[in-house]
Motif scaffolding. Structure first.
Motif, PDB file in Angstrom:
ATOM      1  N   PRO A  46       4.576  14.453  -1.586  1.00 44.68           N
ATOM      2  CA  PRO A  46       3.533  14.363  -2.614  1.00 44.68           C
ATOM      3  C   PRO A  46       2.251  13.689  -2.153  1.00 44.68           C
ATOM      4  O   PRO A  46       1.461  13.218  -2.969  1.00 44.68           O
ATOM      5  N   HIS A  47       2.031  13.616  -0.830  1.00 42.42           N
ATOM      6  CA  HIS A  47       0.864  12.900  -0.297  1.00 42.42           C
ATOM      7  C   HIS A  47      -0.361  13.816  -0.337  1.00 42.42           C
ATOM      8  O   HIS A  47      -0.687  14.491   0.642  1.00 42.42           O
ATOM      9  N   ASN A  48      -1.025  13.834  -1.473  1.00 41.42           N
ATOM     10  CA  ASN A  48      -2.139  14.759  -1.687  1.00 41.42           C
ATOM     11  C   ASN A  48      -3.512  14.100  -1.585  1.00 41.42           C
ATOM     12  O   ASN A  48      -4.526  14.791  -1.592  1.00 41.42           O
ATOM     13  N   TYR A  49      -3.541  12.777  -1.489  1.00 41.27           N
ATOM     14  CA  TYR A  49      -4.823  12.070  -1.507  1.00 41.27           C
ATOM     15  C   TYR A  49      -4.694  10.702  -0.871  1.00 41.27           C
ATOM     16  O   TYR A  49      -3.590  10.198  -0.624  1.00 41.27           O
ATOM     17  N   SER A  50      -5.857  10.120  -0.597  1.00 38.85           N
ATOM     18  CA  SER A  50      -5.925   8.733  -0.133  1.00 38.85           C
ATOM     19  C   SER A  50      -6.665   7.954  -1.214  1.00 38.85           C
ATOM     20  O   SER A  50      -7.650   8.453  -1.790  1.00 38.85           O
ATOM     21  N   LYS A  51      -6.192   6.742  -1.517  1.00 37.95           N
ATOM     22  CA  LYS A  51      -6.817   5.929  -2.559  1.00 37.95           C
ATOM     23  C   LYS A  51      -7.170   4.555  -2.022  1.00 37.95           C
ATOM     24  O   LYS A  51      -6.503   4.048  -1.110  1.00 37.95           O
ATOM     25  N   VAL A  52      -8.207   3.968  -2.598  1.00 34.13           N
ATOM     26  CA  VAL A  52      -8.593   2.604  -2.269  1.00 34.13           C
ATOM     27  C   VAL A  52      -8.323   1.730  -3.494  1.00 34.13           C
ATOM     28  O   VAL A  52      -8.734   2.062  -4.601  1.00 34.13           O
ATOM     29  N   TYR A  53      -7.634   0.622  -3.254  1.00 33.65           N
ATOM     30  CA  TYR A  53      -7.295  -0.319  -4.317  1.00 33.65           C
ATOM     31  C   TYR A  53      -7.836  -1.702  -3.991  1.00 33.65           C
ATOM     32  O   TYR A  53      -7.916  -2.080  -2.808  1.00 33.65           O
ATOM     33  N   VAL A  54      -8.170  -2.455  -5.021  1.00 34.38           N
ATOM     34  CA  VAL A  54      -8.600  -3.825  -4.845  1.00 34.38           C
ATOM     35  C   VAL A  54      -7.903  -4.733  -5.859  1.00 34.38           C
ATOM     36  O   VAL A  54      -7.460  -4.284  -6.908  1.00 34.38           O
ATOM     37  N   SER A  55      -7.820  -6.006  -5.478  1.00 36.61           N
ATOM     38  CA  SER A  55      -7.289  -7.019  -6.385  1.00 36.61           C
ATOM     39  C   SER A  55      -8.146  -8.271  -6.249  1.00 36.61           C
ATOM     40  O   SER A  55      -8.066  -8.971  -5.236  1.00 36.61           O
ATOM     41  N   PRO A  56      -9.021  -8.507  -7.228  1.00 34.01           N
ATOM     42  CA  PRO A  56      -9.851  -9.724  -7.168  1.00 34.01           C
ATOM     43  C   PRO A  56      -8.964 -10.972  -7.221  1.00 34.01           C
ATOM     44  O   PRO A  56      -7.903 -10.975  -7.839  1.00 34.01           O
ATOM     45  N   ILE A  57      -9.401 -12.010  -6.552  1.00 34.67           N
ATOM     46  CA  ILE A  57      -8.642 -13.253  -6.525  1.00 34.67           C
ATOM     47  C   ILE A  57      -9.383 -14.320  -7.361  1.00 34.67           C
ATOM     48  O   ILE A  57     -10.568 -14.514  -7.183  1.00 34.67           O
TER      49      ILE A  57
ATOM     50  N   TYR B 132      -2.935  -3.741  -8.671  1.00 27.21           N
ATOM     51  CA  TYR B 132      -4.169  -3.402  -7.960  1.00 27.21           C
ATOM     52  C   TYR B 132      -4.918  -2.303  -8.715  1.00 27.21           C
ATOM     53  O   TYR B 132      -4.303  -1.430  -9.346  1.00 27.21           O
ATOM     54  N   HIS B 133      -6.227  -2.349  -8.617  1.00 30.34           N
ATOM     55  CA  HIS B 133      -7.102  -1.422  -9.354  1.00 30.34           C
ATOM     56  C   HIS B 133      -7.688  -0.383  -8.399  1.00 30.34           C
ATOM     57  O   HIS B 133      -8.259  -0.731  -7.360  1.00 30.34           O
ATOM     58  N   CYS B 134      -7.558   0.907  -8.743  1.00 29.47           N
ATOM     59  CA  CYS B 134      -8.079   1.978  -7.895  1.00 29.47           C
ATOM     60  C   CYS B 134      -9.589   2.129  -8.091  1.00 29.47           C
ATOM     61  O   CYS B 134     -10.071   2.279  -9.214  1.00 29.47           O
TER      62      CYS B 134
ATOM     63  N   MET C 121     -11.191 -11.320  -2.616  1.00 26.15           N
ATOM     64  CA  MET C 121     -10.609 -10.027  -2.998  1.00 26.15           C
ATOM     65  C   MET C 121      -9.652  -9.554  -1.914  1.00 26.15           C
ATOM     66  O   MET C 121      -9.797  -9.902  -0.735  1.00 26.15           O
ATOM     67  N   ILE C 122      -8.665  -8.748  -2.315  1.00 20.27           N
ATOM     68  CA  ILE C 122      -7.798  -8.038  -1.370  1.00 20.27           C
ATOM     69  C   ILE C 122      -8.107  -6.552  -1.498  1.00 20.27           C
ATOM     70  O   ILE C 122      -8.267  -6.028  -2.605  1.00 20.27           O
TER      71      ILE C 122
ATOM     72  N   LEU D 130       5.528  -9.477   0.640  1.00 18.90           N
ATOM     73  CA  LEU D 130       4.483  -9.430   1.664  1.00 18.90           C
ATOM     74  C   LEU D 130       3.094  -9.434   1.027  1.00 18.90           C
ATOM     75  O   LEU D 130       2.170 -10.099   1.516  1.00 18.90           O
ATOM     76  N   PHE D 131       2.938  -8.696  -0.082  1.00 17.54           N
ATOM     77  CA  PHE D 131       1.657  -8.686  -0.795  1.00 17.54           C
ATOM     78  C   PHE D 131       1.357 -10.071  -1.369  1.00 17.54           C
ATOM     79  O   PHE D 131       0.222 -10.542  -1.319  1.00 17.54           O
ATOM     80  N   GLU D 132       2.368 -10.725  -1.941  1.00 19.67           N
ATOM     81  CA  GLU D 132       2.153 -12.045  -2.536  1.00 19.67           C
ATOM     82  C   GLU D 132       1.726 -13.062  -1.484  1.00 19.67           C
ATOM     83  O   GLU D 132       0.821 -13.872  -1.712  1.00 19.67           O
ATOM     84  N   LYS D 133       2.369 -13.023  -0.322  1.00 19.96           N
ATOM     85  CA  LYS D 133       2.014 -13.961   0.731  1.00 19.96           C
ATOM     86  C   LYS D 133       0.645 -13.645   1.322  1.00 19.96           C
ATOM     87  O   LYS D 133      -0.064 -14.541   1.782  1.00 19.96           O
ATOM     88  N   THR D 134       0.258 -12.368   1.301  1.00 18.37           N
ATOM     89  CA  THR D 134      -1.086 -12.007   1.742  1.00 18.37           C
ATOM     90  C   THR D 134      -2.125 -12.584   0.790  1.00 18.37           C
ATOM     91  O   THR D 134      -3.197 -13.038   1.208  1.00 18.37           O
ATOM     92  N   LYS D 135      -1.803 -12.582  -0.498  1.00 21.46           N
ATOM     93  CA  LYS D 135      -2.710 -13.194  -1.472  1.00 21.46           C
ATOM     94  C   LYS D 135      -2.867 -14.688  -1.195  1.00 21.46           C
ATOM     95  O   LYS D 135      -3.987 -15.224  -1.237  1.00 21.46           O
ATOM     96  N   ASP D 136      -1.749 -15.379  -0.915  1.00 26.73           N
ATOM     97  CA  ASP D 136      -1.830 -16.794  -0.571  1.00 26.73           C
ATOM     98  C   ASP D 136      -2.717 -17.002   0.658  1.00 26.73           C
ATOM     99  O   ASP D 136      -3.533 -17.930   0.717  1.00 26.73           O
ATOM    100  N   LEU D 137      -2.540 -16.112   1.632  1.00 30.24           N
ATOM    101  CA  LEU D 137      -3.322 -16.196   2.860  1.00 30.24           C
ATOM    102  C   LEU D 137      -4.799 -15.956   2.585  1.00 30.24           C
ATOM    103  O   LEU D 137      -5.676 -16.627   3.156  1.00 30.24           O
ATOM    104  N   ALA D 138      -5.094 -14.992   1.708  1.00 30.86           N
ATOM    105  CA  ALA D 138      -6.481 -14.684   1.359  1.00 30.86           C
ATOM    106  C   ALA D 138      -7.173 -15.892   0.732  1.00 30.86           C
ATOM    107  O   ALA D 138      -8.346 -16.177   1.010  1.00 30.86           O
TER     108      ALA D 138
END
Length: 485
Positions: free
Chosen positions: A474-485, A449-451, A430-431, A415-423
């Motif tokens: 173990p859900h102690n935090y929320s993180k933001v990740y990015v993946s440049p295209i 992905y980079h936090c 970026m995703i 699903l992530f790979e196809k989202t990259k194709d879509l992006a």
């Protein structure tokens, strides 16, 4: 159900033909009743501390057992007349999950002292057995949590049939080993006869409390708990030779899964087969099916929803579903489907632009507003367009969810790979994904992905200084990740 089970108990012992079938969520009451009759009363640790005399602990034990049904890995032996003859409750254990500290029930056992005693013992056994250190090349294991057979049918191969089908299921799920903790002398002997190897043993007389007293004075012959394992040979094949499938994406690929067969048992194990699953755009006609999928596999797992008990708030859930429907309106979302057409995973995406402010946050008084406020704060503090001034347009992954039975099998990655194709087709550079779950964050990291931002839930407080979200470990935090295209 009482009449049904009583008829089994009174019947004579004889050979019976039966089927091994998956346990559905509709069968929770029947399975719970079966466990009360044929497991809770027999289990040596329960008997030793008289757990059934403590109402809270009994309920917690029942909840603990029934909770495993949601993973889609539990099986039952059913007679021709439809009576349950035996059940086996299974779960997937992964190396990365076992790096998390703390017991799997967290603080939920605080008011259930007898059940907590058992949880603490089992945590100690699992820790000292130290499976993944013992087997450094093993990363994915099928764990048998509970096996119970109606006493009338014991000694007739029901337990063996359940374990055989679990082995077959483990192979399909690409597990490298089966693991079981046996607190009963008889269950240990049963799996030893099936070729399992003992890797750890703890004598109950050696397990004592702070005052030096034996905690579990079990009846003979139950003198120890054992951990036994059965290594499996898992065949992995390349999918590079497979034909193309998707005409609407730049990278065309089919994805390989293990076929989840009917699991009917007639004395012979079926040979597992493989098939392909598709990743396709979600259409308007899919909308209701996608929402139903999210209700079953996303809402119940999402840490923020759990923390606020939103599932019990009809109005808040309605707002949340409105939010999901709005994402579907953007027509950038994808689904993974098996050959039967069943949805096995979804990813809901949207476009985020530097010069366009998202003004869809209409204030409301529901619990869902609390989640929106948190996500807005995370988005502002992550400041992705400030960190990446050359990025003007990106695709944002809002929701990813995979059917329990298909997790760890490449669906999320597809699903992530196809989202990259879509992006790429949408001219995004970026995703972007906000991960409120420990597991989704780990998945994003595995995919490269980079936090860029982390917020600990304990640091997000209201005007009175009180924590707003207290999700389970173990859900102690929320993180933001990015993946440049």
């Amino acid at each position: 159900m009482d009449a049904k089970f009583n008829s089994i108990v009174k019947s004579e012992k004889k050979e019976n033909s039966y089927s091994i079938i998956p346990i559905s969520t509709n069968e929770k009451p029947d399975v719970a009743e079966f466990l009360r009759k044929f497991f809770f009363c027999d289990e040596p640790l329960n008997v030793a501390i008289k757990l059934l005399e403590e109402k809270e602990s009994t309920q917690k034990l029942e909840d603990y057992c029934i909770d495993y049904l949601r993973y889609g890995l539990t099986l039952m032996a059913v007679s021709q007349s439809g009576d349950i003859m035996g059940v086996i409750l299974n779960n997937i254990m992964r190396r990365e999950d076992c790096k998390i500290n703390g017991n799997e029930n967290g603080d939920e056992t605080e008011n259930c002292s007898k059940f907590k005693d058992i949880v603490v013992l089992l945590d100690k056994i699992k820790g000292e057995a130290n499976l993944f250190t013992r087997y450094p090349n093993v990363n994915r294991v099928m764990e048998i949590k509970i096996v119970a057979v109606n006493e009338v049918y014991r000694g007739q191969g029901v337990c063996k049939a359940l374990v055989d089908k679990t082995k077959e299921l483990a192979l399909k799920m690409e597990c490298q080993m089966i693991y079981v903790e046996c607190t009963s002398h008889f269950s240990a002997k049963a799996v030893e006869r099936l070729g399992f190897q003992c890797i750890y043993s703890l004598a109950y007389q050696d397990y004592k409390n702070g005052q030096g007293e034996v905690v579990f004075s079990t009846h003979l012959p139950h003198t120890c708990a054992k951990v036994l394992v059965l290594p499996l040979l898992v065949e992995r094949k390349s999918t590079d030779h497979l034909p193309t499938l998707f005409k609407d994406f730049n990278k065309n690929r089919k994805y390989l899964l293990f076929k989840d067969s009917t699991l009917n048992y007639s004395g012979k194990m079926e040979v597992s087969s493989k098939y392909l699953f598709n990743v396709e755009p979600i259409t308007q006609s899919d909308r209701q099916e996608v929402i139903s999928f999210l209700r079953k596999f996303f809402y119940r797992d999402e840490p923020l929803i759990i923390a606020l008990n939103i599932m019990d708030d009809v109005e808040a859930m309605s707002k949340f579903e409105d939010y999901c429907n709005k994402l579907l309106n953007e027509e950038l979302s994808l689904k993974a489907v098996n050959p039967n057409g069943d949805i096995i995973g979804v990813i809901l995406n949207g476009i985020k632009c530097k010069l366009i402010k998202n003004d869809d946050d209409i204030e409301d008084n529901t619990k869902f507003q609390e989640i929106k406020s948190l996500l807005r704060k995370i988005d502002q503090e992550a400041n992705v367009f400030g960190l990446y001034p050359n990025v003007c347009r990106l695709i944002e992954i809002d929701i990813v969810s995979v059917d329990f039975a298909y997790r760890g099998r490449g669906v999320c990655q597809a699903l992530f790979e196809k989202t990259k194709d879509l992006a790429i087709k949408q001219k995004c550079s970026m995703i972007y994904v906000e991960c409120s779950s420990y597991f989704s964050a780990k998945a994003a990291e595995k995919l490269g992905y980079h936090c860029i931002y982390t917020m600990f839930y304990k640091d997000y407080v209201n005007n009175k200084g009180e924590e707003i979200f207290k999700p389970p470990s173990p859900h102690n935090y929320s993180k933001v990740y990015v993946s440049p295209i």
